[in-house]
Enzyme design. Sequence first.
Site, PDB file in Angstrom:
ATOM      1  N   GLN A 174      -3.913   2.743   4.499  1.00  0.00           N
ATOM      2  CA  GLN A 174      -4.230   1.834   3.388  1.00  0.00           C
ATOM      3  C   GLN A 174      -5.719   1.468   3.425  1.00  0.00           C
ATOM      4  O   GLN A 174      -6.288   1.296   4.503  1.00  0.00           O
ATOM      5  CB  GLN A 174      -3.391   0.559   3.520  1.00  0.00           C
ATOM      6  CG  GLN A 174      -3.401  -0.311   2.278  1.00  0.00           C
ATOM      7  CD  GLN A 174      -2.555  -1.557   2.477  1.00  0.00           C
ATOM      8  OE1 GLN A 174      -2.976  -2.489   3.148  1.00  0.00           O
ATOM      9  NE2 GLN A 174      -1.370  -1.572   1.913  1.00  0.00           N
TER      10      GLN A 174
ATOM     11  N   LYS B 219      10.722   2.426  -4.522  1.00  0.00           N
ATOM     12  CA  LYS B 219       9.481   2.678  -3.765  1.00  0.00           C
ATOM     13  C   LYS B 219       9.802   3.490  -2.520  1.00  0.00           C
ATOM     14  O   LYS B 219      10.646   3.089  -1.705  1.00  0.00           O
ATOM     15  CB  LYS B 219       8.830   1.351  -3.361  1.00  0.00           C
ATOM     16  CG  LYS B 219       7.587   1.521  -2.491  1.00  0.00           C
ATOM     17  CD  LYS B 219       7.100   0.171  -1.964  1.00  0.00           C
ATOM     18  CE  LYS B 219       5.973   0.364  -0.953  1.00  0.00           C
ATOM     19  NZ  LYS B 219       5.622  -0.905  -0.281  1.00  0.00           N
TER      20      LYS B 219
ATOM     21  N   ARG C 134      -2.550   7.134  -3.048  1.00  0.00           N
ATOM     22  CA  ARG C 134      -2.957   5.763  -3.354  1.00  0.00           C
ATOM     23  C   ARG C 134      -4.033   5.736  -4.444  1.00  0.00           C
ATOM     24  O   ARG C 134      -4.032   4.862  -5.303  1.00  0.00           O
ATOM     25  CB  ARG C 134      -3.495   5.081  -2.088  1.00  0.00           C
ATOM     26  CG  ARG C 134      -2.471   4.986  -0.962  1.00  0.00           C
ATOM     27  CD  ARG C 134      -3.101   4.368   0.291  1.00  0.00           C
ATOM     28  NE  ARG C 134      -2.177   4.303   1.405  1.00  0.00           N
ATOM     29  CZ  ARG C 134      -1.265   3.334   1.584  1.00  0.00           C
ATOM     30  NH1 ARG C 134      -1.156   2.356   0.704  1.00  0.00           N
ATOM     31  NH2 ARG C 134      -0.462   3.347   2.639  1.00  0.00           N
TER      32      ARG C 134
ATOM     33  N   HIS D 241      11.007   3.194   3.817  1.00  0.00           N
ATOM     34  CA  HIS D 241       9.835   3.646   4.578  1.00  0.00           C
ATOM     35  C   HIS D 241      10.283   4.626   5.652  1.00  0.00           C
ATOM     36  O   HIS D 241      11.203   4.345   6.406  1.00  0.00           O
ATOM     37  CB  HIS D 241       9.126   2.444   5.225  1.00  0.00           C
ATOM     38  CG  HIS D 241       8.572   1.480   4.233  1.00  0.00           C
ATOM     39  ND1 HIS D 241       9.387   0.625   3.496  1.00  0.00           N
ATOM     40  CD2 HIS D 241       7.312   1.245   3.812  1.00  0.00           C
ATOM     41  CE1 HIS D 241       8.621  -0.094   2.684  1.00  0.00           C
ATOM     42  NE2 HIS D 241       7.363   0.260   2.855  1.00  0.00           N
TER      43      HIS D 241
ATOM     44  N   GLU E 197       0.853  -8.862  -3.348  1.00  0.00           N
ATOM     45  CA  GLU E 197       2.045  -8.822  -2.497  1.00  0.00           C
ATOM     46  C   GLU E 197       1.936  -9.910  -1.440  1.00  0.00           C
ATOM     47  O   GLU E 197       0.948  -9.976  -0.703  1.00  0.00           O
ATOM     48  CB  GLU E 197       2.188  -7.454  -1.815  1.00  0.00           C
ATOM     49  CG  GLU E 197       3.474  -7.383  -0.988  1.00  0.00           C
ATOM     50  CD  GLU E 197       3.672  -6.061  -0.270  1.00  0.00           C
ATOM     51  OE1 GLU E 197       4.804  -5.564  -0.264  1.00  0.00           O
ATOM     52  OE2 GLU E 197       2.692  -5.513   0.283  1.00  0.00           O
TER      53      GLU E 197
END
Length: 266
Positions: A172, A114, A151, A89, A7
């Site tokens: 993350q 997403k 994740r 988001h 990304e």
Amino acid sequence: GEADLVELRLDSMDRPDPEGALAGRRKPAIVTCRPSREGGMFAGPEEERLRVLMRAHELGAEFIDVEWDAASAPLIAARGGRGVIVSRHDFSGTPANAAEILAGLRAAGGEIAKLAVATERPSDLVSLLHAAPRDGSTIVIGMGGAGLATRILAGRFGSRWTYAGAAIAPGQITAARLLREFRFRRIRPDAAVYMVLGHPVAASLSPAMHNAGFAALGLNAAYVPLDTRDIDGLRALGEAIGLQGASVTIPHKRGVMPLLDEIAPT
């Protein structure tokens, strides 16, 4: 070199430069220029941001991420929807209607929807588990420590791929940790799930030890942390995800007892 897909966060550049970002790439790329309203760093005019994304399309970017509230119809039409990620988001929590939101994102005409939401407790993960179809058209992410399982067990949550990095988003983890500690590449969607439950558990060595053991024995299993202050929905999560066992640590050692069918006298 550890990722299959990279990304490119153009919003992290002083001047978003799709030419420079895409030149000479060795891996397929997702071009993202996230505006501040969706948690990104781009604070300029929306028209300029959309021009940057259209330029990335003209330069052959394999995937382009556009936000749910952006005027993205021209870009989606130009690509026939191919390689377009329509994203949303929510940093305030996990919406009860996550499945409806994902359906709305898919209806925009992109290839992938997403949804990334803040997760705080097991019941939030139950909502996400039930929200996504298993057809490769979605990515769901629980942001924060309680969402790390989304994740690591991306396949179990119906996600097309997972994201790793240096904490660009809450919760993350790095690609190195995902691959080495959690052995991400060997986790199948039907893996037996084990976890360590507590707060905090980020520093727990249990995942590294147990996942190494599963790999050494060739077992189709994964061991993940669930960092939560609140165990609301834990039993439902266990049933939904097929939980085979959990190590319970502070502060939940007593709180978990009413959820158990049997407790040994010791």
